[in-house]
Every structure is written in structure tokens, then in C-alpha cells.
Design an enzyme around this catalytic site. Structure first.
Site, mmCIF file in Angstrom:
data_model
loop_
_atom_site.group_PDB
_atom_site.id
_atom_site.type_symbol
_atom_site.label_atom_id
_atom_site.label_comp_id
_atom_site.label_asym_id
_atom_site.label_seq_id
_atom_site.Cartn_x
_atom_site.Cartn_y
_atom_site.Cartn_z
ATOM 1 N N LYS A 211 2.351 33.917 -2.771
ATOM 2 C CA LYS A 211 2.531 32.582 -3.344
ATOM 3 C C LYS A 211 1.360 31.689 -2.958
ATOM 4 C CE LYS A 211 5.612 28.946 -3.222
ATOM 5 N NZ LYS A 211 6.746 28.305 -2.592
ATOM 6 N N GLU A 217 -2.138 38.932 6.143
ATOM 7 C CA GLU A 217 -1.856 40.357 5.927
ATOM 8 C C GLU A 217 -2.235 40.781 4.506
ATOM 9 O OE1 GLU A 217 0.166 38.173 7.307
ATOM 10 O OE2 GLU A 217 1.423 39.066 8.864
ATOM 11 N N GLY A 270 9.567 31.816 -1.102
ATOM 12 C CA GLY A 270 9.156 33.222 -1.073
ATOM 13 C C GLY A 270 10.332 34.175 -1.039
ATOM 14 N N ARG A 271 11.310 33.895 -0.168
ATOM 15 C CA ARG A 271 12.434 34.834 0.005
ATOM 16 C C ARG A 271 13.417 34.800 -1.163
ATOM 17 N NH1 ARG A 271 12.067 30.926 3.764
ATOM 18 N NH2 ARG A 271 13.748 29.424 4.079
ATOM 19 N N GLU A 356 15.326 33.752 7.947
ATOM 20 C CA GLU A 356 14.275 32.749 7.745
ATOM 21 C C GLU A 356 14.911 31.438 7.254
ATOM 22 O OE1 GLU A 356 10.673 33.194 4.985
ATOM 23 O OE2 GLU A 356 9.861 34.011 6.836
ATOM 24 N N HIS A 387 26.879 57.327 12.098
ATOM 25 C CA HIS A 387 26.465 58.270 13.136
ATOM 26 C C HIS A 387 25.389 57.673 14.018
ATOM 27 C CE1 HIS A 387 28.808 61.558 11.333
ATOM 28 N NE2 HIS A 387 28.578 60.883 10.218
ATOM 29 N N LYS A 508 1.248 32.644 13.568
ATOM 30 C CA LYS A 508 0.170 32.878 12.594
ATOM 31 C C LYS A 508 -1.119 32.242 13.075
ATOM 32 C CE LYS A 508 2.590 32.736 8.119
ATOM 33 N NZ LYS A 508 2.780 31.929 6.920
HETATM 34 O O1 F6P Z 1 6.722 34.692 6.704
HETATM 35 C C1 F6P Z 1 6.364 33.453 6.231
HETATM 36 C C2 F6P Z 1 6.135 33.460 4.754
HETATM 37 O O2 F6P Z 1 5.624 32.221 4.411
HETATM 38 C C3 F6P Z 1 7.384 33.779 3.956
HETATM 39 O O3 F6P Z 1 8.232 32.725 3.789
HETATM 40 C C4 F6P Z 1 6.787 34.303 2.694
HETATM 41 O O4 F6P Z 1 7.719 35.004 1.938
HETATM 42 C C5 F6P Z 1 5.681 35.178 3.251
HETATM 43 O O5 F6P Z 1 5.189 34.456 4.362
HETATM 44 C C6 F6P Z 1 4.582 35.498 2.299
HETATM 45 O O6 F6P Z 1 3.950 34.355 1.848
HETATM 46 P P1 F6P Z 1 2.973 34.402 0.603
HETATM 47 O O7 F6P Z 1 3.760 34.815 -0.581
HETATM 48 O O8 F6P Z 1 2.443 33.018 0.481
HETATM 49 O O9 F6P Z 1 1.899 35.394 0.915
#
Ligand code: F6P
Length: 546
Positions: A211, A217, A270-271, A356, A387, A508
Site C-alpha cells: 500500500k 521487506e 492493509g489487513r 494488529e 495431535h 521498523k
Molecule cells: O505491519 C505493519 C503494516 O503496516 C501492516 O499494517 C501492513 O499490512 C503491512 O505493514 C504492509 O504494508 P504495505 O502494504 O504498505 O507494504
């Protein structure tokens, strides 16, 4: 029933009534509750679309439900839901609406936010997604060398990964047989290596889901993937990269063409973003029609949520039960056990949605909450989990509420006669958890006296069973929306903002600083003695001098 472990102090009548009610209920076991109310298994249940949600094995009576619904009135949960659904600014710390439900509104809807109808933009993105998906599925999306694209690799993390990965796995039986869909989320380089392994750049589309288009990452993985593409097809890799993002300008700077840039509206958390452009991998895998069925399933639950009275509102009741367990009965976790291998990633998806959203210690107005908020959410598919961790659920010292999710019709070839055995286990676990086995019953079943203590089951372990006809796209959509809304209800009761996630920021920014230090190979970094020592040892082990 478990003794009280902690509760909130509040002057509200509904809260105090619930505390008194809990004291009265404490002496009643689930055995007692079923004995005095033999039909509760039919009555303490609610239909939500195709889902049958049975909460009769919860430590409650109808009076509990009624008192909990009083609490929704005092905390104006219905007003909060109405404001959320109409696009008001409910995410106050980020100053925006939380309008994921708009992504699945029916054709012809109008939804004006800040003077603009948001629906045409959503439709446009859906058409763009459908066009890309169709071309991928029909083998007519061509790469730089003119070969058809046959693989899509989705890069993203958190909400830009968990929903699409979960749904693609859940609906794997509908996957296009000639289109490979892969995911990489973790910064561990083995993930992108594995995701690209065996693929050819000339026939691969990299979908960068972010987003913000700035999550470390995802951007590291995107750079790796772009270098891999350039190695394979040369410098013009624009036919091989797509983005699902709110930061379309950043995607453009990265080299993504406007035709392959899909807008994720800023007001989608995002979630909660599975039904947005982030779900392109799902649509490509199962096809636009099946994706539309998933959205329609979500919509069924959205409409139920918006229009049902609290006592017959499935997501409302489940959210209230979460509050009952956490704030009144002291339960610290919720286990989620789908009796379906294809829902193996559902607990991980739900972890983000719930933890979250509800892992907050500050109320929306900035004060400290006085009781407990969201539980630890965990789980794994049944029967494997039986199990692994069910021993603890049955005989551990802590009572863990759990959700058991099952389906009437199998996805597997029906000639493979597994389904009844699988579901027999779900039904058996719910009953065993609730009613246990007394020492007398164990003795009558032939347990030797010296093992009686080990072979008795205390019971009173609460569960909710969610039963659906089959794991179709529509049913998956219903499950997703049920859990999303349930989470929002609990957040509204606790007075916290279920839509922000400030708690992820500190780690972060520290990681960014430390990554800079590692890059510069600095030997004297100024952290605490533990962190300094660990960084020094890491550099030595890695072969850097310090
Ligand atoms: O973990 C924090 C967060 O901001 C989440 O809320 C989000 O889903 C994820 O990182 C990824 O964010 P982005 O879609 O901006 O890469």
C-alpha cells in the site's frame, strides 16, 4: 466455569451488571447449562449467510447475551458500525475512514466520501484486475520477448500478503492449472529465492503489493526480483512488473507502467485489503467470476452486520463473546482450528486482523485502557492440531476458548471417504472440551484407579463451531467478513482504534538505523550493551572485522 482473573473498572451500568452476572454464572458448568436448558444447542446459534454459528458451548446464557447487547448500546457500537460503513473518519489517529466494505458493494451503489463517489474508482480497478487476470489465464499476456506469462509472483508482507496467500491456498481447488502463483513475504532471502526457483524471467510477472510502496521487506524483494528480470530479459522489464498500491507515484518511479499499476485506496487498511487490488493473485488464480463470488460472500455478511439486531447479529455476538472472555473471564488467547487443510493459513491471516487491530493499550482519546484488550490468536488445522496442542486445551491449567470451523461437503474427491471421519473429529472435540469426563465416568469406562486423575477431563472448555456447506469462494468471503467485523465490534466495545497499527513503527525505524550501521560496517554503534554486543558478534560471525 473459570474463576475471574481480572476485569475493567467502569461506572457503566452494563459493565457492572455483567460483572454481577458473571459471579452468578460462575457456579454453573456447561454440563449444568445444557441440563437446565436442553435446547440451547439449537437456540444459541445464528445463521450468517451460509454459515451456521453455534455458540451454545460458550459459558453464557441468554441473559449474558442480553447484558452484552446492553453494553453495545451504552458504547454505541451500532453508531460506530454505521459511521464505519458510511465512510466517516473512524480511524481517527490516521484521520481516515475504514471503508474496506466499499470494495464489495453491489453494482449501482453510490458511496460519497468527502464529496466524491468512491464506487467508480473501485469498479475501474476491478475491471483492470479482471483484464490482467483474463489475459494471464488465457495465455495472451506477453512478456518482453513475446512469450506468454505463465507465472505470477506476489511480493508483499502483512496485509499485502496474508489475505491473498490464505485465499489462494483456501481455493487451490479452483486454481488455473497452467498459471503458477507464488508468494514471498519474508526478508529472509530464501523466500524470494524459492519463489523464483524454476521460473523464467521471460514468462514471469512480479506483482509488488505494498500500500505504501515503501515497506522495507517488500522493497528489498522487489529490487531482487527486478535484477532477476533484467538478467533474463534486459533493461525493459515493464511488461513483467505490476503493483497494487496507494502510492502510485512511487510505483511509477520504480518503473511500473500505469497499465499495470492498480490502485489500493488509502482508506483500506492493509489487513482488510484482500478484496482490493492486493487480491490480484487470488483473482488470477481462481478467475474473475470466482473472485466476484468471494466479494459477494463478503457482502452477504456486510449486509447481515449492518441490518441485524445485536442479539441475532453473528459478527456482533462473536465480538461480544471475545469481550466476555477477555474482559470478564480472563481468557488470554483464542485458538482457531479449521477442519480443512486448505484453510491452513487462516489462523495466520486472522492473527494480523485481530492482533494488529486489538493489540492496543490506549483508547481512541489517548487514555490508557483500564482492563485487557485483544487476545493472542493462534491455531492450526484439525486434525493435525489434535495431535499437537489439544492436550493443553483439554487438560491444561488454562481454559482457552476456541473456534472450530468445518464444512459439510469435501473439496477432495468424494470417493476418498475422509469427510465424515474428519467432521466426526470436529464434533467430538467440541463435546469433549465442553463436557469433559468425570472420574466416575472414567472409572466406569475401565480406567485403572491409579490413572483416574490423569484420565479425567475437567470440561468447561468453551468453543464456537462454525459450520458451512462447502469451502466455496462465497463461503470464504463470508468467513473473512465475519472475522473482520467481529474484530471491529470488540475494538468498539474496548474504545480502542481497531484500524491503526502504531505499535509496528518503533521496531521498523530501529531496524532501518541498524541496517544503515551494518551497511557502513561501523564498529562502534551506540546502542545498549546487549544490542552492541550482539551486533559485534554478528559482524564477527559474518566475517566483518570489528
Ligand atoms: O505491519 C505493519 C503494516 O503496516 C501492516 O499494517 C501492513 O499490512 C503491512 O505493514 C504492509 O504494508 P504495505 O502494504 O504498505 O507494504
Amino acid at each position: 466455569m473459570s474463576p475471574v482473573i481480572g476485569s475493567e473498572t467502569t461506572n457503566e451500568a452494563a459493565w457492572s451488571d455483567l460483572e454481577r452476572h458473571r459471579e452468578q454464572l460462575t457456579s454453573s458448568s456447561l454440563r449444568d447449562l445444557f441440563a437446565t436448558d436442553p435446547d440451547r444447542g439449537e437456540r444459541l446459534a445464528v445463521s450468517v449467510g451460509d454459515l451456521w454459528v453455534d455458540y451454545s458451548k460458550q459459558p453464557i446464557t441468554e441473559a449474558t447475551v442480553s447484558l452484552l447487547t446492553d453494553l453495545t448500546i451504552q458504547r454505541d457500537v451500532t453508531g460506530f458500525i454505521r459511521r464505519m460503513l458510511s465512510g466517516e473518519c473512524v480511524n481517527t489517529t490516521e484521520n481516515k475512514p475504514a471503508l474496506h466494505t466499499a470494495l464489495r458493494t453491489p453494482e449501482g451503489t453510490t458511496l460519497v466520501v468527502d464529496g466524491t463517489d468512491v464506487i467508480p474508482g473501485i469498479r475501474e480497478t476491478l475491471c483492470q484486475m479482471a483484464d490482467i487476470s483474463r489475459r494471464l489465464r488465457e495465455g495472451c499476456m506477453l512478456g518482453a520477448t513475446g512469450k506468454p506469462i505463465t507465472a505470477l509472483v506476489s511480493l508483499g508482507i502483512g496485509g499485502s500478503h496474508l489475505g491473498p496467500a490464505m485465499a489462494t491456498t483456501a481455493l487451490a481447488h479452483l486454481a488455473h492449472p497452467e498459471l503458477a502463483i507464488r508468494f514471498a513475504s519474508n526478508l529472509d532471502g530464501t523466500e524470494i529465492t524459492d519463489a523464483l526457483d524454476g521460473l523464467t524471467p521471460a514468462t514471469t510477472l512480479i506483482l509488488i503489493c505494498s500500500k505504501t510502496f515503501s515497506t522495507a521487506e517488500t522493497m528489498v524483494a522487489a529490487e531482487t526480483a527486478r535484477a532477476w528480470l533484467v538478467d533474463g530479459v534486459g533493461t525493459d522489464v515493464s511488461a513483467h512488473m505490476a503493483a497494487a498500491t496507494a502510492a502510485t507515484d512511487l510505483a511509477g518511479h520504480f518503473g511500473i507502467s500505469p497499465e499495470l499499476t492498480l490502485l489500493v485506496p488509502d482508506w483500506v487498511g492493509g489487513r482488510f485489503s484482500l478484496p482490493s487490488a492486493v487480491g490480484l493473485s487470488v483473482m488470477a488464480s481462481i478467475g474473475p467470476d470466482a473472485f466476484a463470488e468471494m466479494l459477494a460472500g463478503m457482502r452477504v455478511v456486510d449486509e447481515h452486520f449492518a441490518s441485524s439486531a445485536p442479539h441475532s447479529n453473528g459478527p456482533m455476538i462473536l465480538g461480544l463473546l471475545d469481550v466476555w472472555h477477555r474482559s470478564f473471564l480472563g481468557a488470554s488467547s483464542l485458538a482457531v482450528v479449521p477442519y480443512s487443510s486448505q484453510l491452513s493459513e487462516f489462523p495466520a491471516w486472522l492473527q494480523q486482523v485481530s492482533m494488529e487491530s486489538l493489540g492496543k493499550r490506549v483508547t481512541t482519546d489517548g487514555g490508557l485502557v483500564t482492563g485487557q484488550t485483544g487476545p493472542v490468536v493462534w491455531g492450526a488445522p484439525g486434525t493435525d492440531s489434535q495431535h499437537a496442542f489439544f492436550q493443553m486445551l483439554h487438560q491444561g491449567t488454562e481454559s482457552v476458548p476456541c473456534d472450530l470451523i468445518g464444512f459439510a461437503r469435501p473439496i477432495a474427491d468424494p470417493r476418498i471417504a475422509h469427510q465424515d471421519a474428519l467432521m466426526a473429529n470436529l464434533f467430538a472435540q467440541g463435546a469433549a472440551l465442553a463436557f469433559g469426563m468425570t472420574a466416575d465416568e472414567a472409572a466406569a469406562a475401565g480406567t485403572p484407579p491409579d490413572l483416574l486423575a490423569h484420565c479425567t477431563f475437567p470440561g468447561d472448555r468453551p468453543s464456537t463451531t462454525i459450520l458451512a456447506p462447502e469451502l466455496t469462494p462465497a463461503v470464504l468471503g463470508q468467513l473473512v467478513a465475519l472475522y473482520e467485523h467481529r474484530t471491529v465490534v470488540a475494538g468498539a466495545i474496548w474504545g480502542i482504534n481497531p484500524f491503526d497499527q502504531w505499535g509496528v513503527e518503533l521496531g521498523k525505524s530501529l531496524a532501518t538505523n541498524i541496517a544503515g550501521e551494518l551497511k557502513g560496517n561501523k564498529s562502534h554503534v551506540a546502542h545498549d550493551s546487549s544490542t552492541n554486543s550482539l551486533i559485534g558478534r554478528y559482524q564477527k560471525m559474518r566475517g566483518h572485522s570489528t
